[in-house]
Motif scaffolding. Sequence first.
Motif, mmCIF file in Angstrom:
data_model
loop_
_atom_site.group_PDB
_atom_site.id
_atom_site.type_symbol
_atom_site.label_atom_id
_atom_site.label_comp_id
_atom_site.label_asym_id
_atom_site.label_seq_id
_atom_site.Cartn_x
_atom_site.Cartn_y
_atom_site.Cartn_z
ATOM 1 N N ARG A 112 -39.364 -38.862 20.533
ATOM 2 C CA ARG A 112 -38.711 -39.410 21.712
ATOM 3 C C ARG A 112 -38.991 -38.509 22.908
ATOM 4 N NH1 ARG A 112 -32.469 -40.163 20.436
ATOM 5 N NH2 ARG A 112 -32.779 -38.213 19.299
ATOM 6 N N GLN A 116 -32.178 -37.723 29.803
ATOM 7 C CA GLN A 116 -30.936 -37.766 29.038
ATOM 8 C C GLN A 116 -29.861 -37.042 29.830
ATOM 9 O OE1 GLN A 116 -30.151 -35.238 25.289
ATOM 10 N NE2 GLN A 116 -30.893 -37.166 24.434
ATOM 11 N N PHE A 136 -35.669 -34.711 28.037
ATOM 12 C CA PHE A 136 -35.428 -34.534 26.613
ATOM 13 C C PHE A 136 -36.703 -34.880 25.851
ATOM 14 C CE2 PHE A 136 -34.178 -36.516 22.506
ATOM 15 C CZ PHE A 136 -33.622 -35.398 21.905
ATOM 16 N N GLU A 138 -38.162 -34.807 21.859
ATOM 17 C CA GLU A 138 -37.903 -34.594 20.432
ATOM 18 C C GLU A 138 -39.213 -34.731 19.668
ATOM 19 O OE1 GLU A 138 -34.409 -35.996 17.544
ATOM 20 O OE2 GLU A 138 -35.844 -37.599 17.958
ATOM 21 N N ARG A 139 -39.532 -33.698 18.872
ATOM 22 C CA ARG A 139 -40.811 -33.681 18.157
ATOM 23 C C ARG A 139 -40.619 -33.227 16.719
ATOM 24 N NH1 ARG A 139 -44.616 -30.075 21.901
ATOM 25 N NH2 ARG A 139 -42.924 -28.605 21.547
ATOM 26 N N GLU A 151 -37.668 -30.447 16.388
ATOM 27 C CA GLU A 151 -37.356 -29.743 17.626
ATOM 28 C C GLU A 151 -36.848 -30.724 18.677
ATOM 29 O OE1 GLU A 151 -40.524 -26.031 17.765
ATOM 30 O OE2 GLU A 151 -40.878 -27.794 19.004
ATOM 31 N N SER A 152 -35.756 -30.356 19.340
ATOM 32 C CA SER A 152 -35.196 -31.154 20.429
ATOM 33 C C SER A 152 -35.092 -30.261 21.657
ATOM 34 C CB SER A 152 -33.812 -31.704 20.046
ATOM 35 O OG SER A 152 -33.898 -32.482 18.865
ATOM 36 N N HIS A 154 -34.780 -29.486 25.821
ATOM 37 C CA HIS A 154 -34.172 -29.976 27.059
ATOM 38 C C HIS A 154 -34.694 -29.104 28.202
ATOM 39 C CE1 HIS A 154 -31.471 -30.761 23.678
ATOM 40 N NE2 HIS A 154 -31.052 -31.831 24.328
ATOM 41 N N THR A 230 -33.551 -25.477 23.490
ATOM 42 C CA THR A 230 -34.168 -26.176 22.368
ATOM 43 C C THR A 230 -33.367 -25.964 21.096
ATOM 44 O OG1 THR A 230 -36.398 -26.040 23.306
ATOM 45 C CG2 THR A 230 -36.234 -26.354 20.926
ATOM 46 N N ARG A 232 -33.514 -26.535 17.005
ATOM 47 C CA ARG A 232 -34.475 -26.762 15.923
ATOM 48 C C ARG A 232 -33.733 -26.845 14.591
ATOM 49 N NH1 ARG A 232 -39.058 -22.242 16.530
ATOM 50 N NH2 ARG A 232 -37.240 -20.882 16.644
#
Length: 255
Positions: A112, A116, A136, A138-139, A151-152, A154, A230, A232
Motif C-alpha cells: 500500500r 493517511q 504511508f 507499506e512493504r 514494514e510500515s 510514515h 517506521t 516493522r
Amino acid sequence: MTDWEHRLALDPSAAVPLYYQLRERLRAAIRDCEPDTMIPAEKDLMAYAGVSRATARRAIGDLVQEGLLVARQGSGTYTAPLAVAPELGSRPVGFTETMARLGRKPTTQLLRAGLQHAGPDVAVALGVRERQEVVFVERLRLLEGVPCMLESAHLPVELVPGILDEDLTGSLYDLLRTKYGLTPASGRETIGAVNADYRLAELLRVPMAAALLATARSTCTESGIALEYTIRHARGDLTVFSVELNDAKNALMGQ
C-alpha cells in the motif's frame, strides 16, 4: 555431509545426563551444517544416540528454544535459516543496505502507498498535528522469496513531494537521499515482542499467534528535521538484532 550416527554416539557411563550429551552433540553437529538443513528424524536420533523418545525430544526442544533449530509441522526439524541481522546502536540503516552488506539480495512487494491521517504515535514522532496527512508506505520484505518482515513507513508530506509516483520497491533511504537530499542521521528504535494476528500471519507465512519481533523507528536529519516513523514486524526465526556496545550511549538497561 554430516555423519550423524558417528557424531551422536553417546557415552552411557558419563556422569552427565543423556539428554545433555545429545543436546551438546547436536549443537556441535549443526554448527557444521548449512542453514535450513534437515536434521535426522526423531526415530533416527533415538537409534543413533541410544536414547528414549522423551530424551530425544528434550534435547531437540532445548535447541529449538535457543533458536538453533526450527521445527516445521509435517516436514521435520531444520537448522535455523540464515537470519537478517540489522545493527542497532549505529547510524540508521535500511533493510536494503543491511542485506547488501551481508551479500544477500532481497526483494520487496509494495502492498500500500498513499496518504493517511497521522495517529497519536505518528504525530509525535514526525512533529505534526494528529490527523494531519502523512505519506504511508507499506512493504513486504522477502529473502529468497520467503517473507521475513513487514514494514510500515510514515513520512511528512511536505518533505517528499511526488514520492508516491516513484518506485517504492527499492531502498527508501536511497530515494530520500538522491531525490530529496534527505539523509537519516540519527534516530531511536524500540523493540518488543508481539503475536501475529490474522493479517500478519498470512503475510509472513507463520501460524496465528506466532511470536514476532516488533520495532518502531523514528529518524531525523542531521539538522534535526523529523524524517520517518517506521513500524516493522519481523519473523522471529529469520531475524536477530545486533547491538554495538563500544559506546556509553549503548548501555543495556532493564527494569
